[in-house]
Design an enzyme around this catalytic site. Structure first.
Site, PDB file in Angstrom:
ATOM      1  N   HIS A 147       0.859  -1.187   0.000  1.00 47.33           N
ATOM      2  CA  HIS A 147       0.000   0.000   0.000  1.00 47.33           C
ATOM      3  C   HIS A 147       0.893   1.235   0.000  1.00 47.33           C
ATOM      4  CE1 HIS A 147       1.051  -0.506   4.205  1.00 47.33           C
ATOM      5  NE2 HIS A 147       0.464   0.616   4.561  1.00 47.33           N
ATOM      6  N   HIS A 192       1.360   3.897   1.927  1.00 45.83           N
ATOM      7  CA  HIS A 192       1.776   4.674   3.105  1.00 45.83           C
ATOM      8  C   HIS A 192       3.292   4.866   3.022  1.00 45.83           C
ATOM      9  CE1 HIS A 192      -1.894   3.818   5.935  1.00 45.83           C
ATOM     10  NE2 HIS A 192      -2.074   4.857   5.130  1.00 45.83           N
ATOM     11  N   ASP A 206       5.819   4.717   4.979  1.00 43.72           N
ATOM     12  CA  ASP A 206       6.795   3.778   5.547  1.00 43.72           C
ATOM     13  C   ASP A 206       6.995   2.543   4.661  1.00 43.72           C
ATOM     14  OD1 ASP A 206       4.105   3.231   6.420  1.00 43.72           O
ATOM     15  OD2 ASP A 206       4.837   1.856   7.949  1.00 43.72           O
ATOM     16  N   HIS A 207       6.204   2.429   3.580  1.00 46.07           N
ATOM     17  CA  HIS A 207       6.323   1.275   2.684  1.00 46.07           C
ATOM     18  C   HIS A 207       6.832   1.643   1.288  1.00 46.07           C
ATOM     19  CE1 HIS A 207       4.165  -1.567   5.393  1.00 46.07           C
ATOM     20  NE2 HIS A 207       3.834  -0.402   5.936  1.00 46.07           N
ATOM     21  N   HIS A 235      -6.800  -2.127   5.420  1.00 49.88           N
ATOM     22  CA  HIS A 235      -5.887  -1.100   5.924  1.00 49.88           C
ATOM     23  C   HIS A 235      -5.848  -0.020   4.853  1.00 49.88           C
ATOM     24  CE1 HIS A 235      -2.264   0.421   8.053  1.00 49.88           C
ATOM     25  NE2 HIS A 235      -1.846   0.739   6.833  1.00 49.88           N
ATOM     26  N   ASP A 240       0.631  -4.264   6.769  1.00 53.36           N
ATOM     27  CA  ASP A 240      -0.381  -3.548   7.549  1.00 53.36           C
ATOM     28  C   ASP A 240      -1.806  -4.048   7.298  1.00 53.36           C
ATOM     29  OD1 ASP A 240       2.000  -2.303   7.766  1.00 53.36           O
ATOM     30  OD2 ASP A 240       1.237  -0.261   7.540  1.00 53.36           O
ATOM     31  N   HIS A 295       7.342  -5.347  11.563  1.00 52.50           N
ATOM     32  CA  HIS A 295       6.637  -4.059  11.543  1.00 52.50           C
ATOM     33  C   HIS A 295       6.281  -3.614  12.974  1.00 52.50           C
ATOM     34  CE1 HIS A 295       3.486  -1.071  10.437  1.00 52.50           C
ATOM     35  NE2 HIS A 295       4.090  -1.008   9.270  1.00 52.50           N
TER      36      HIS A 295
HETATM   37 ZN   LIG Z   1       0.094   1.484   6.527  1.00 52.51          ZN
HETATM   38 ZN   LIG Z   2       3.280   0.376   7.846  1.00 50.87          ZN
END
Ligand SMILES: [Zn+2]
Ligand SMILES: [Zn+2]
Length: 298
Positions: free
Chosen positions: A60, A62, A64-65, A139, A207, A265
């Site tokens: 996804h 976000h 942090d990914h 998520h 996530d 994570h």
């Molecule tokens: Zn996320």
């Molecule tokens: Zn994450």
């Protein structure tokens, strides 16, 4: 199948834990699952050349990914990367990618060959050794989990074939493909003449909120890599932010009858993740916690 954890932290990195990224390796395929900020530096620490990457699978969008993508692509552009880099992701991937790459004066894309694939079916990619399938998790708007499934292989049972006087014959290929053959007028069954090596299954769930669909994703996996952002005492907060606790990851592992669970994570608040491991082990014994640069053979 082999995986290397390049980042095992979550939203905020720590000295020990980088943002999310896992490298999957099978023969010449090197597939990144997510590419958090600093992933290319983690590859260097793991002594893996970024030019070896063949594909990137995004769970996804976000930060942090995905925030490591521009840096990695910039390096590839200056590394004589001649392959076409395939980037797969959920709906919206093309828009998010183009927004991100247009955020600076980039010389990357005109030179580097990148193919973006917005996934709209279960089968993501397949070659002769394994295939990748995806299933949605809950998520943000669109988030995906990935399964890497090795294909079953049939090994020729030469001692069985001796009585037919058969060895080193091109006809053996049919047997290894599971097809019965006729040799010198005698029928030879592929089932008897071969030994089945069952392919292994690796599930990667990053996530997500806790929901029953997770059991189906991880069902009978040899290795289940699962996010475990919080301890169960933070379950309310975890749920509000659409994450799992280590207890929920372990319940999923148990119900899905996986062989081994690796938690990853982690929230930056846990300097020591042993309490998360302990909590999971109470429910699912064969659990370990991931560390950056840890390598596991599936
Ligand atoms: Zn996320
Ligand atoms: Zn994450």
């Amino acid at each position: 199948m082999k995986i290397t954890f390049l980042g095992t932290g979550s939203m905020v990195p720590t000295i020990e834990r980088n943002h999310s990224s896992i490298l999957f390796n099978y023969n010449s395929e090197n597939i990144l699952v997510d590419c958090g900020e600093g992933t290319q530096k983690q590859l260097r620490k793991a002594k893996i050349s970024p030019a070896k990457i063949t594909r990137i699978l995004i769970t996804h969008w976000h930060g942090d990914h995905v925030l490591g993508i521009p840096g990695l692509l910039s390096t590839l552009r200056w590394s004589n990367y001649t392959k076409t880099l395939e980037i797969y992701g959920p709906k919206g991937t093309k828009k998010y990618f183009s927004n991100m790459m247009n955020g600076f004066d980039s010389h990357i894309l005109p030179t580097l060959k990148v193919k973006l694939i917005e996934i709209n079916k279960k089968l993501v990619f397949e070659n002769k050794d394994f295939y990748v399938e995806t299933l949605p998790v809950v998520h943000t708007k669109n988030c995906l989990a990935y399964n890497f499934i090795e294909k079953d292989k049939r090994r020729i049972n030469l001692s069985y074939l001796k009585k037919f006087g058969l060895k080193n014959n091109p006809i053996l290929k049919s047997l290894s493909q599971g097809k019965d053959i006729v040799y010198n007028g005698k029928k030879i069954s592929a089932k008897k003449a071969t030994i089945l090596n069952k392919g292994r299954k690796l599930s990667i769930v990053l996530d997500t909120i806790f929901f029953p669909g997770l059991y189906k994703i991880a069902k009978n996996s040899d290795l289940f890599v699962c996010e475990s952002t919080h301890l169960s005492r933070e379950q309310k907060e975890s749920n509000d932010y659409e994450h799992l606790t280590s207890e929920q990851a372990a319940i999923t592992a148990k119900k899905a009858k996986v062989k081994k669970l690796i938690l990853t994570h982690f929230s930056q608040r846990y300097k020591d993740v042993m309490p998360l491991e302990k909590e999971a082990k109470k429910i699912f014994k064969n659990t370990i916690t991931a560390k950056d640069l840890m390598t596991i053979n599936v």
